[in-house]
Design a protein around this motif. Structure first.
Motif, short mmCIF file in Angstrom:
data_model
loop_
_atom_site.label_atom_id
_atom_site.label_comp_id
_atom_site.label_asym_id
_atom_site.label_seq_id
_atom_site.Cartn_x
_atom_site.Cartn_y
_atom_site.Cartn_z
N HIS A 163 -8.30 41.90 47.90
CA HIS A 163 -6.86 42.04 47.71
C HIS A 163 -6.12 40.72 47.94
O HIS A 163 -5.26 40.34 47.13
N LEU A 164 -6.46 40.00 49.00
CA LEU A 164 -5.72 38.79 49.33
C LEU A 164 -6.05 37.62 48.40
O LEU A 164 -5.22 36.75 48.17
N GLU A 165 -7.28 37.56 47.93
CA GLU A 165 -7.71 36.49 47.02
C GLU A 165 -7.48 35.11 47.63
O GLU A 165 -6.96 34.20 46.99
N LEU A 166 -7.86 34.95 48.89
CA LEU A 166 -7.77 33.67 49.59
C LEU A 166 -9.16 33.26 50.05
O LEU A 166 -10.07 34.10 50.15
N PRO A 167 -9.36 31.97 50.35
CA PRO A 167 -10.57 31.62 51.12
C PRO A 167 -10.59 32.48 52.37
O PRO A 167 -9.56 32.65 53.03
N HIS A 168 -11.74 33.04 52.70
CA HIS A 168 -11.74 34.16 53.65
C HIS A 168 -12.92 34.05 54.61
O HIS A 168 -14.05 33.80 54.19
N ILE A 169 -12.64 34.24 55.89
CA ILE A 169 -13.69 34.27 56.91
C ILE A 169 -13.53 35.53 57.75
O ILE A 169 -12.46 35.77 58.32
N ASN A 170 -14.56 36.35 57.77
CA ASN A 170 -14.57 37.55 58.61
C ASN A 170 -15.17 37.21 59.97
O ASN A 170 -16.19 36.53 60.06
N VAL A 171 -14.50 37.68 61.02
CA VAL A 171 -14.87 37.30 62.38
C VAL A 171 -15.09 38.54 63.23
O VAL A 171 -14.24 39.43 63.27
N LEU A 172 -16.23 38.59 63.90
CA LEU A 172 -16.45 39.59 64.95
C LEU A 172 -15.85 39.04 66.23
O LEU A 172 -16.44 38.19 66.89
N SER A 173 -14.64 39.48 66.56
CA SER A 173 -13.94 38.97 67.73
C SER A 173 -14.42 39.69 68.99
O SER A 173 -15.11 40.71 68.92
N LYS A 174 -14.06 39.14 70.14
CA LYS A 174 -14.45 39.70 71.44
C LYS A 174 -15.97 39.88 71.52
O LYS A 174 -16.46 40.92 72.00
N ILE A 175 -16.70 38.88 71.04
CA ILE A 175 -18.15 39.01 71.01
C ILE A 175 -18.73 39.16 72.41
O ILE A 175 -19.82 39.72 72.59
N ASP A 176 -18.00 38.69 73.42
CA ASP A 176 -18.45 38.85 74.79
C ASP A 176 -18.44 40.30 75.25
O ASP A 176 -19.08 40.66 76.24
#
Length: 301
Positions: A163-176
């Motif tokens: 949908h956003l059509e941007l360079p995109h990075i998915n992040v698993l946050s709070k990995i701790d």
């Protein structure tokens, strides 16, 4: 050319904490950072924001004035911002000379895969102000402990990317906190690289509550695999090495490392243009640090 990040993700994924931590890290490596709060419901900001949407519209006021709930109110606020984009552009123009921009968006996920208003705001800013932005999509890492929630996170990430059509990075946050709701069924690289999802289907099939959705689950997994776009990096916002690795990925994604904006950018780019950061050894190090490896099941047999 002005660079920055569009920070999105579900409620509770850590967007505001991320913006606070990321701005501190970028300041430490010599970048001037401006955080732009575009969440009209975020009235307790831990960071100093350069631009605040609440100066023109507040969710609480919209809900009272128009008898709307939180979701409808947020859609209204984004529509209002789109119609008043000149206000936002005027606020941003003084920052364009030497600032790196962080846009803190609301957590209503429908804004980023269903409605067009937030996307229109971003695209107008990119076109009119010559911005280079990367979408940073945060997903709470503990969702990996539930196969059904993990598949939902994959679908949300894929939908947002398309949908956003941007360079995109998915992040698993709070990995701790990744195992705060239970041990993972597979090693961490299974979840970051989004490997053969038939394994997670089999794991989900063991839950009698999910049995009647077996065919639907299979088809949803197939959609994710057919697009072959989704993968994740990991983040502990309190760990400078973890934040640094993410900054390298973002800099590669939006081209900052090639811009030569100033000495600090060039210096940091020497680090950033190293080997690819998605390698097995980095993920294995994260797993060793945050997970109890001895009780994880190795899906390779």
């Amino acid at each position: 050319m002005v660079f920055g990040q569009v920070v999105v993700g579900p409620p509770g994924s850590g967007k505001t904490t991320y913006c606070n931590g990321m701005s501190q890290f970028l300041n430490l490596i010599g970048r001037k950072v401006a955080v732009i709060n575009l969440d009209p419901a975020n009235d307790s900001l831990p960071y100093e924001c350069a631009v605040n949407i609440e100066d023109i519209v507040k969710l609480s006021d919209v809900m009272v004035e128009h008898s709307l709930g939180p979701n409808g109110g947020l859609v209204y606020c984004m529509d209002y911002l789109e119609k008043n984009i000149d206000w936002l552009q005027a606020k941003l123009e003084p920052l364009l000379k030497d600032h790196y921009l962080l846009f803190d968006f609301p957590g209503q996920v429908e804004l980023f895969f269903l409605h067009s208003n937030a996307k229109n705001v971003i695209m107008k800013l990119i076109k009119n102000l010559n911005l280079r932005l990367t979408a940073v999509h945060l997903i709470d890492a503990h969702l990996c402990s539930d196969p059904g929630k993990y598949i939902s996170a994959l679908l949300l990430s894929l939908s947002t990317m398309l949908h956003l059509e941007l360079p995109h990075i998915n992040v698993l946050s709070k990995i701790d906190l990744i195992e705060s709701y239970g041990r993972l069924a597979f090693n961490l690289d299974f979840y970051t690289d989004v490997q053969d999802l038939s394994y997670i289907q089999r794991h989900l099939d063991q839950d009698p509550r999910a049995a009647k959705y077996r065919k639907l689950t299979k088809e949803l997994c197939q959609v994710v695999e057919d697009f072959s776009l989704v993968n994740f990096t990991t983040l502990d916002i309190q760990d400078k090495e973890s934040v640094g690795n993410l900054v390298k990925l973002i800099d590669k994604s939006n081209g900052y490392i090639f811009a030569g904006i100033d000495a600090s950018a060039v210096e940091f780019s020497k680090i950033a243009v190293g080997p690819v950061d998605w390698d097995y050894y980095r993920v294995a190090a994260v797993q060793e640090k945050y997970m109890k490896n001895d009780e994880n099941i190795d899906y390779d047999g």
